[in-house]
Design a protein around this motif. Structure first.
Motif, PDB file in Angstrom:
ATOM      1  N   ARG A  63      -9.225  65.037  54.146  1.00 56.30           N
ATOM      2  CA  ARG A  63     -10.318  63.810  54.498  1.00 56.30           C
ATOM      3  C   ARG A  63      -9.911  62.799  54.168  1.00 56.30           C
ATOM      4  NH1 ARG A  63     -13.875  66.345  58.402  1.00 56.30           N
ATOM      5  NH2 ARG A  63     -13.585  68.340  58.038  1.00 56.30           N
ATOM      6  N   LEU A  64      -9.445  62.404  53.004  1.00 53.60           N
ATOM      7  CA  LEU A  64      -8.879  61.236  52.591  1.00 53.60           C
ATOM      8  C   LEU A  64      -7.885  60.554  53.355  1.00 53.60           C
ATOM      9  CD1 LEU A  64      -8.675  59.175  50.480  1.00 53.60           C
ATOM     10  CD2 LEU A  64      -7.179  60.248  48.900  1.00 53.60           C
ATOM     11  N   MET A  65      -6.926  61.458  53.711  1.00 56.30           N
ATOM     12  CA  MET A  65      -6.008  60.901  54.770  1.00 56.30           C
ATOM     13  C   MET A  65      -6.311  60.786  55.907  1.00 56.30           C
ATOM     14  SD  MET A  65      -3.545  60.557  52.272  1.00 56.30           S
ATOM     15  CE  MET A  65      -2.519  59.779  53.361  1.00 56.30           C
ATOM     16  N   GLN A  66      -7.200  61.436  56.597  1.00 58.64           N
ATOM     17  CA  GLN A  66      -7.598  61.042  57.768  1.00 58.64           C
ATOM     18  C   GLN A  66      -8.438  59.488  57.764  1.00 58.64           C
ATOM     19  OE1 GLN A  66     -11.521  62.482  58.904  1.00 58.64           O
ATOM     20  NE2 GLN A  66     -11.153  62.602  61.183  1.00 58.64           N
ATOM     21  N   LYS A  67      -8.899  59.325  56.805  1.00 61.02           N
ATOM     22  CA  LYS A  67      -9.605  57.898  56.414  1.00 61.02           C
ATOM     23  C   LYS A  67      -8.651  56.890  56.226  1.00 61.02           C
ATOM     24  CE  LYS A  67     -13.337  55.578  56.028  1.00 61.02           C
ATOM     25  NZ  LYS A  67     -14.418  55.317  57.357  1.00 61.02           N
ATOM     26  N   ILE A  68      -7.736  56.894  55.495  1.00 64.97           N
ATOM     27  CA  ILE A  68      -6.602  56.044  55.194  1.00 64.97           C
ATOM     28  C   ILE A  68      -5.867  55.713  56.747  1.00 64.97           C
ATOM     29  CG2 ILE A  68      -4.569  55.871  53.854  1.00 64.97           C
ATOM     30  CD1 ILE A  68      -5.736  56.919  51.401  1.00 64.97           C
ATOM     31  N   MET A  69      -5.396  56.804  57.005  1.00 66.35           N
ATOM     32  CA  MET A  69      -4.499  56.786  58.427  1.00 66.35           C
ATOM     33  C   MET A  69      -5.226  55.973  59.451  1.00 66.35           C
ATOM     34  SD  MET A  69      -2.234  59.956  58.276  1.00 66.35           S
ATOM     35  CE  MET A  69      -0.814  60.041  57.081  1.00 66.35           C
ATOM     36  N   GLY A  70      -6.617  56.463  59.382  1.00 64.69           N
ATOM     37  CA  GLY A  70      -7.425  55.909  60.516  1.00 64.69           C
ATOM     38  C   GLY A  70      -7.345  54.293  60.391  1.00 64.69           C
ATOM     39  N   LEU A  71      -7.567  53.867  59.004  1.00 68.12           N
ATOM     40  CA  LEU A  71      -7.644  52.382  58.739  1.00 68.12           C
ATOM     41  C   LEU A  71      -6.417  51.712  59.109  1.00 68.12           C
ATOM     42  CD1 LEU A  71      -9.758  52.316  55.333  1.00 68.12           C
ATOM     43  CD2 LEU A  71     -10.568  52.099  57.790  1.00 68.12           C
ATOM     44  N   THR A  72      -5.279  52.329  58.768  1.00 68.30           N
ATOM     45  CA  THR A  72      -4.025  51.580  59.170  1.00 68.30           C
ATOM     46  C   THR A  72      -3.489  51.929  60.580  1.00 68.30           C
ATOM     47  OG1 THR A  72      -2.912  53.575  58.349  1.00 68.30           O
ATOM     48  CG2 THR A  72      -3.374  51.868  56.745  1.00 68.30           C
ATOM     49  N   ASN A  73      -4.128  52.882  61.273  1.00 71.93           N
ATOM     50  CA  ASN A  73      -3.435  53.287  62.670  1.00 71.93           C
ATOM     51  C   ASN A  73      -3.213  52.015  63.465  1.00 71.93           C
ATOM     52  OD1 ASN A  73      -2.410  55.256  64.214  1.00 71.93           O
ATOM     53  ND2 ASN A  73      -4.403  54.975  65.489  1.00 71.93           N
ATOM     54  N   LEU A  74      -4.321  51.176  63.683  1.00 71.50           N
ATOM     55  CA  LEU A  74      -4.289  49.952  64.392  1.00 71.50           C
ATOM     56  C   LEU A  74      -3.081  49.132  64.152  1.00 71.50           C
ATOM     57  CD1 LEU A  74      -5.879  48.945  66.996  1.00 71.50           C
ATOM     58  CD2 LEU A  74      -7.332  47.630  65.283  1.00 71.50           C
ATOM     59  N   ASN A  96      -2.420  38.691  66.506  1.00 73.26           N
ATOM     60  CA  ASN A  96      -3.234  40.096  66.456  1.00 73.26           C
ATOM     61  C   ASN A  96      -2.829  40.807  65.366  1.00 73.26           C
ATOM     62  OD1 ASN A  96      -5.060  39.704  68.209  1.00 73.26           O
ATOM     63  ND2 ASN A  96      -3.909  40.425  69.960  1.00 73.26           N
ATOM     64  N   ALA A  97      -1.407  41.119  65.191  1.00 72.88           N
ATOM     65  CA  ALA A  97      -0.918  41.888  64.095  1.00 72.88           C
ATOM     66  C   ALA A  97      -1.251  41.321  62.703  1.00 72.88           C
ATOM     67  CB  ALA A  97       0.722  42.188  64.188  1.00 72.88           C
ATOM     68  N   MET A  98      -1.153  40.020  62.471  1.00 76.52           N
ATOM     69  CA  MET A  98      -1.630  39.604  61.124  1.00 76.52           C
ATOM     70  C   MET A  98      -3.118  39.545  60.905  1.00 76.52           C
ATOM     71  SD  MET A  98       1.155  38.723  59.988  1.00 76.52           S
ATOM     72  CE  MET A  98       2.079  40.266  60.726  1.00 76.52           C
ATOM     73  N   ASP A  99      -3.942  39.413  62.364  1.00 78.77           N
ATOM     74  CA  ASP A  99      -5.321  39.703  61.846  1.00 78.77           C
ATOM     75  C   ASP A  99      -5.648  41.197  61.411  1.00 78.77           C
ATOM     76  OD1 ASP A  99      -6.003  37.226  62.652  1.00 78.77           O
ATOM     77  OD2 ASP A  99      -6.263  37.751  64.657  1.00 78.77           O
ATOM     78  N   THR A 141      -9.066  44.438  53.951  1.00 80.20           N
ATOM     79  CA  THR A 141     -10.590  44.087  53.796  1.00 80.20           C
ATOM     80  C   THR A 141     -11.417  45.576  53.688  1.00 80.20           C
ATOM     81  OG1 THR A 141     -10.713  41.983  54.708  1.00 80.20           O
ATOM     82  CG2 THR A 141     -12.579  43.095  54.252  1.00 80.20           C
ATOM     83  N   LEU A 142     -10.843  46.471  54.820  1.00 79.26           N
ATOM     84  CA  LEU A 142     -11.417  47.859  55.062  1.00 79.26           C
ATOM     85  C   LEU A 142     -10.874  48.484  53.901  1.00 79.26           C
ATOM     86  CD1 LEU A 142     -10.796  48.182  58.817  1.00 79.26           C
ATOM     87  CD2 LEU A 142     -12.923  48.149  57.450  1.00 79.26           C
ATOM     88  N   PHE A 143      -9.705  48.457  53.305  1.00 80.55           N
ATOM     89  CA  PHE A 143      -9.247  49.287  52.081  1.00 80.55           C
ATOM     90  C   PHE A 143      -9.853  48.844  50.756  1.00 80.55           C
ATOM     91  CE2 PHE A 143      -4.883  50.452  53.931  1.00 80.55           C
ATOM     92  CZ  PHE A 143      -5.205  51.896  53.870  1.00 80.55           C
ATOM     93  N   HIS A 144     -10.348  47.717  50.773  1.00 80.72           N
ATOM     94  CA  HIS A 144     -11.209  47.076  49.464  1.00 80.72           C
ATOM     95  C   HIS A 144     -12.585  47.810  49.313  1.00 80.72           C
ATOM     96  CE1 HIS A 144     -12.545  44.453  46.234  1.00 80.72           C
ATOM     97  NE2 HIS A 144     -13.822  44.217  47.155  1.00 80.72           N
ATOM     98  N   THR A 145     -13.302  47.720  50.730  1.00 83.86           N
ATOM     99  CA  THR A 145     -14.436  48.528  50.935  1.00 83.86           C
ATOM    100  C   THR A 145     -14.318  49.925  50.646  1.00 83.86           C
ATOM    101  OG1 THR A 145     -15.083  46.689  52.617  1.00 83.86           O
ATOM    102  CG2 THR A 145     -16.489  48.714  52.467  1.00 83.86           C
ATOM    103  N   PHE A 160      -1.542  52.180  46.506  1.00 86.03           N
ATOM    104  CA  PHE A 160      -0.354  52.142  47.085  1.00 86.03           C
ATOM    105  C   PHE A 160      -0.035  51.626  48.533  1.00 86.03           C
ATOM    106  CE2 PHE A 160       0.520  56.162  44.381  1.00 86.03           C
ATOM    107  CZ  PHE A 160       1.188  55.585  43.235  1.00 86.03           C
ATOM    108  N   GLN A 161      -1.334  52.162  49.189  1.00 88.60           N
ATOM    109  CA  GLN A 161      -1.203  51.259  50.550  1.00 88.60           C
ATOM    110  C   GLN A 161      -1.338  49.825  50.563  1.00 88.60           C
ATOM    111  OE1 GLN A 161      -0.932  53.262  53.468  1.00 88.60           O
ATOM    112  NE2 GLN A 161      -0.325  54.807  52.005  1.00 88.60           N
ATOM    113  N   VAL A 162      -2.512  49.419  50.065  1.00 82.93           N
ATOM    114  CA  VAL A 162      -2.455  47.892  49.529  1.00 82.93           C
ATOM    115  C   VAL A 162      -1.172  47.246  48.993  1.00 82.93           C
ATOM    116  CG1 VAL A 162      -3.748  46.156  48.598  1.00 82.93           C
ATOM    117  CG2 VAL A 162      -4.927  48.286  49.237  1.00 82.93           C
ATOM    118  N   GLU A 163      -0.466  47.853  48.117  1.00 84.13           N
ATOM    119  CA  GLU A 163       0.550  47.429  47.509  1.00 84.13           C
ATOM    120  C   GLU A 163       1.520  47.367  48.459  1.00 84.13           C
ATOM    121  OE1 GLU A 163       4.092  49.153  44.380  1.00 84.13           O
ATOM    122  OE2 GLU A 163       1.979  49.784  44.098  1.00 84.13           O
ATOM    123  N   GLU A 164       1.655  48.277  49.379  1.00 86.38           N
ATOM    124  CA  GLU A 164       2.778  48.291  50.224  1.00 86.38           C
ATOM    125  C   GLU A 164       2.721  46.956  51.597  1.00 86.38           C
ATOM    126  OE1 GLU A 164       6.299  49.651  52.029  1.00 86.38           O
ATOM    127  OE2 GLU A 164       5.255  49.891  50.131  1.00 86.38           O
TER     128      GLU A 164
END
Length: 404
Positions: free
Chosen positions: A202-213, A227-230, A237-241, A303-307
């Motif tokens: 479930r955690l990876m579904q959430k993380i991957m869903g946030l980064t998929n776009l 758009n990519a930079m946006d 922001t979503l990762f922070h939340t 790790f995601q935010v760091e990357e």
């Protein structure tokens, strides 16, 4: 620099070869080039890429050509997620589950049959609606190494088919054709029916869903930089939340799933015991909840935010955004005199001295009226097309600072 080469080859060499012949030097350069090309191909995999070529004169007035290869390599975000050991183990298990079913047409057919039965049961008890496009039967997808979206799809399919996979694995444990098949099915069943597996699933579904776009945008053939930079900004922001508010929600959801499938839920206040089982490596002050909150949940997000921060530094993002002001697409929709001036002033200070910057701003004012509104410059899509058109109508000399 290689000690083996130094000891074995160079020391025993006759020392009469200087390798100064042009033919030999070309052969050596060719070997280097092949090695570089091979490494680049391995890094790119099957990801999309583009080649940027630029030409300029150096201080001695000689032409120099720079070639830039832009691509999203196989370690953008997937490897970052797998830095946490339990997440790496999860993906290893997920691969094994997918392989177990996909290599056997019989098992694949059993899985589809179990899905159909599961869907029929859910509809019968009124927990799912019927209609066009609903209740489609899917397949287990093996997470790929070069496509983040394939990992996301694989996770989503596993969630949708979890009950059916459990059913087929249970059947294989009792009716498998060999001891090895029964043993493998038993091991995977134990892994899937664990709190750890459900939590990370479930955690990876959430993380991957946030980064998929963002990942899809970066791998588009025609990349929209703004758009990519946006998406980089919104993803952070979503990762922070998620990091600040998401753990309790995720934990509650995981507990519901575990209760539904009769999976043991560990006591969150109990001391966490690491997988090694060695008493000297245990820390009684760390609870089970602390482990899942900080060692898994928070660590995976960090790790995601760091990357993202490493790949998209603030200066690089600003450079890309300012560069968009030069693009002629959509009839110079993004053209902005101030942005282009800032681009030259901040990022190309070695190419534009103070006097050049004064001239640049004046050229941009004329350019805004002369070129942006010129009918022969409408419907262009790339900067290279723009440069060719400037040359065709003898405008490149008048706008030499912009064209350069």
């Amino acid at each position: 620099m290689n000690e083996n080469i130094g000891d074995i080859v160079l020391e025993k060499a006759p020392k009469n070869a200087k390798y100064t012949s042009p033919d030999i030097q070309k052969d050596i350069l060719n070997i280097f080039a092949n090695q570089v090309r091979t490494k680049i191909r391995k890094e790119i995999g099957d990801a999309k890429f583009c080649i940027l070529v630029d030409e300029a004169r150096d201080t001695s007035n000689k032409e120099q050509m720079a070639i830039v290869l832009r691509f999203v390599d196989i370690n953008a975000l997937t490897a970052a997620a797998e830095k946490e050991v339990s997440i790496w183990l999860f993906f290893s298990k997920l691969n094994s589950i997918c392989n177990l079913f996909n290599v056997s047409p019989k098992r694949h057919a059993e899985l589809l049959s179990a899905q159909k039965a599961e869907v029929a049961h859910i509809i019968a008890i009124g927990e799912r609606d019927t209609g066009r496009g609903c209740n489609q039967i899917g397949n287990l997808l093996r997470p790929g190494k070069t496509r983040w979206s394939s990992n996301f799809d694989s996770i989503c399919n596993m969630i949708d088919m979890y009950s059916s996979v459990i059913t087929v694995l249970e059947n294989m444990v009792y009716d498998g054709s060999s001891n090895s098949i029964r043993g493998e099915a038993s091991g995977l069943l134990i892994a899937m029916k664990s709190f750890d597996f459900i939590f990370i699933l479930r955690l990876m579904q959430k993380i991957m869903g946030l980064t998929n776009l963002l990942c899809r945008a970066l791998q588009e053939k025609s990349l929209d930089i703004l758009n990519a930079m946006d998406y980089v900004s919104t993803t952070k922001t979503l990762f922070h939340t998620l990091r600040e508010e998401g753990f309790a929600i995720l934990l509650s959801y995981v507990k519901e799933v575990c209760t539904k499938f009769d999976i043991e839920i560990p006591q969150m206040e109990a001391p966490y015991k690491s997988a090694t089982g060695r008493s000297c490596q245990q820390n009684d002050s760390i609870t089970v909840e602390h482990h899942y909150r900080f060692d898994v949940f928070t660590a995976a997000i960090d790790f995601q935010v760091e990357e993202l921060n490493s790949r998209f530094k603030d200066e690089a993002v600003e450079l890309l955004k300012l560069s968009c002001a030069l693009e002629p697409k959509e009839n110079f929709k993004l053209f902005n005199v101030d942005h282009i001036y800032q681009l030259a002033e901040k990022f190309y200070s070695l190419d534009f001295d103070t006097q050049d910057l004064h001239h640049l701003r004046m050229q941009l004012e004329h350019y805004k009226i002369d070129i942006v509104g010129h009918e022969r410059f409408q419907n262009l899509s790339t900067i290279s097309e723009l440069c060719r058109r400037l040359i065709e109508i003898n405008k490149s000399g008048s706008y030499n600072l912009i064209d350069s």
